[in-house]
Scaffold this active site. Structure first.
Site, mmCIF file in Angstrom:
data_model
loop_
_atom_site.group_PDB
_atom_site.id
_atom_site.type_symbol
_atom_site.label_atom_id
_atom_site.label_comp_id
_atom_site.label_asym_id
_atom_site.label_seq_id
_atom_site.Cartn_x
_atom_site.Cartn_y
_atom_site.Cartn_z
ATOM 1 N N ASP A 38 -52.275 27.955 82.087
ATOM 2 C CA ASP A 38 -53.614 28.041 81.520
ATOM 3 C C ASP A 38 -53.965 29.494 81.195
ATOM 4 O O ASP A 38 -53.585 30.413 81.926
ATOM 5 C CB ASP A 38 -54.604 27.477 82.546
ATOM 6 N N GLU A 41 -50.798 27.909 77.181
ATOM 7 C CA GLU A 41 -52.107 27.526 76.651
ATOM 8 C C GLU A 41 -52.635 28.718 75.855
ATOM 9 O O GLU A 41 -52.991 29.748 76.415
ATOM 10 C CB GLU A 41 -53.039 27.153 77.808
ATOM 11 N N ASP A 99 -60.883 19.452 77.728
ATOM 12 C CA ASP A 99 -62.095 20.256 77.472
ATOM 13 C C ASP A 99 -62.766 19.918 76.140
ATOM 14 O O ASP A 99 -63.777 20.533 75.791
ATOM 15 C CB ASP A 99 -61.747 21.750 77.471
#
Length: 498
Positions: free
Chosen positions: A295, A342, A396
């Protein structure tokens, strides 16, 4: 990750179960069977770490970067192993099927886990659990002490604990380990059961040729055993409070940026220590997952550092991290490093260059494909390379149907219709997006389960920058119909991903 395949994003908590939250029991295995039956190659999940109501039950805000979440331990498997009896789960509360009620689930699950622990103690010496305790002592001992102390001190942040405990004075730590012995053993038992159940599920996935993609957040919570135990690798003052915190700068989406509040790393100290904490963390996660999604990858190249106490991220600055030295060190320990970077948000050319050099695939979101940069945008399928991972959206974002009905502007829809050569409606928009991903040149495509089912914005998993009402969506058993199964399997075969 050079194989051509497809998969589904569905977190464990979203699985069906009679206990109010998805778990590692029967329905997890049924879902693997569904993946296998529809010829999928990947199952992507969110972080498995413990969650807290104080942080909105987010799997990205945890008291440990290593521990597993006891809430997703399966009572059914505890019955199979003799730690619970069927009568222990009879008369369970009537939980909602469509959402997780975390307060009710936490109270119920910990009552069951306490019963299981008492039965574990009565059974006497267990060599399997002892071996787990020993092999994982490098993180487990500190974590269970941290959680036990937090309970004792009414869950206040660790920097407000008495000085000797806050500063981990050796004699004091030893004393409290003895005082809290039973509570500590109980927490160790929960972790033993969690990892036993998880590794059994992982082995089942392997037998069905399903690879698990796990999620590793770059930062850890300040109020965590990781920071309490390793204060030297974070930017803290003499009272062990953060001097700088993480976030992202102002951009198109936010005039003040995002202030996350996690402590930032002292990369100079990490480097001097051979990045040992990170090596242990990556090694731990590679035992749990086949592929890791890192991430906020851009934070390994340069990160936005904001002075502690600021109310927004406006007054931050970019600080470079030793990215090449860090990953060179990781590759020495892990010659094959299966990482997805990411790379959403503001990504500068230096980040792209590092990703290309390391060979890490980035992410392409189809719901971002039909904006003002059409037809040259990086998220449009004709601009993909093989080495990328395509998503309709992530946890998200809105669902595809939610985006189409609530967020897409008329010009976005016009571009979409032009791109696929015809007009479509909200009833079949999700299959059109799935088809765009499936037929693309990208090696890997992943679809949130909500998009496979064609659900609207009510099925969103998370709305960033909000702290309530997230991470609650659950799959209903009746939603996996024969037509869904048939459509997904056929499309997977047609586009050579089976």
């Amino acid at each position: 990750m050079k194989i051509r395949g497809s998969g589904i994003l569905l977190h464990i908590t979203s699985l069906p179960s009679p206990y109010g939250i998805g778990d590692l029991g029967p329905w997890a295995y049924k879902f693997v069977d569904f993946l296998s039956e529809t010829k999928q190659s990947f199952w992507q999940i969110l972080p498995l770490n413990p969650t807290s109501g104080a942080f909105g039950n987010s799997p990205y805000s945890s008291p440990s970067a290593f521990a597993g979440n006891p809430l997703i331990i399966s009572p059914d498997l505890l019955i199979e192993d003799g730690f619970l009896s069927k009568s222990d789960v009879e008369g369970a509360p009537s939980f909602p099927n469509e959402r997780v009620d975390y307060n009710a689930v936490t109270e119920y699950k910990y009552r069951l886990l306490s019963i299981a622990y008492e039965n574990y103690k009565k059974a006497g010496k267990d060599y399997e659990s002892e071996r787990f305790f020993n092999e994982n002592s490098y993180w487990l001992d500190d974590y269970v002490l941290f959680i036990s102390l937090k309970e004792l001190f009414n869950r206040v942040v660790w920097s407000d604990w008495p000085d000797d405990i806050r500063n981990r004075k050796e004699g004091t730590i030893k004393e409290w380990k003895e005082k809290l012995k039973d509570r500590i053993l109980m927490r160790k038992f929960f972790q033993y059961i969690f990892f036993k159940q998880w590794l059994s599920l992982k082995a089942y996935c392997m037998g069905k040729n399903i690879r698990i993609i796990g999620d590793v957040p770059i930062y850890v919570n300040y109020d965590s055993s990781d920071v309490w135990t390793n204060p030297q690798i974070f930017k803290l003052d003499n009272n062990r409070r953060p001097t700088s915190v993480a976030g992202v700068p102002p951009d198109y989406f936010s005039k003040t940026g995002q202030l996350w509040g996690n402590p930032v790393y002292r990369w100079d100290v990490l480097r001097e220590g051979g990045y040992s904490w990170w090596i242990k963390r990556i090694e731990h996660n590679l035992k749990l997952f086949d592929i890791i999604r890192l991430d906020h990858f851009r934070g390994f190249v340069a990160y936005w550092e904001v002075p502690a106490g600021e109310e927004t991220a406006l007054n931050g600055r970019w600080v470079e991290a030793p990215v090449e030295d860090f990953f060179r060190t990781l590759f020495k320990h892990f010659p094959s490093l299966p990482i997805i970077a990411e790379d959403l948000g503001l990504i500068t050319p230096d980040v792209r260059e590092i990703m290309n050099r390391l060979g890490f695939p980035g992410m392409k979101l189809l719901i971002f494909a039909f904006g003002d940069d059409f037809p040259n945008g990086a998220y449009l399928p004709h601009n993909y390379t093989r080495n990328c991972v395509v998503y309709t959206g992530t946890h998200d974002n809105n669902t595809v149907k939610g985006w189409f009905t609530k967020e897409a502007r008329p010009e976005d829809r016009r571009r979409l219709f032009k791109y696929i050569g015809r007009e479509i409606n909200e009833e079949n928009i999700h299959w059109e997006f799935i088809r765009l991903g499936m037929m693309s040149v990208a090696n890997m495509v992943i679809f949130p389960m909500q998009d496979i089912l064609g659900l609207g914005e009510e099925a969103k998993m998370n709305l960033p920058a909000t702290s309530h009402g997230n991470w609650q969506w659950r799959l209903m058993p009746t939603q996996i119909t024969s037509s869904v199964l048939k459509e997904l399997r056929e499309m997977t075969g047609v586009y050579g991903r089976a």
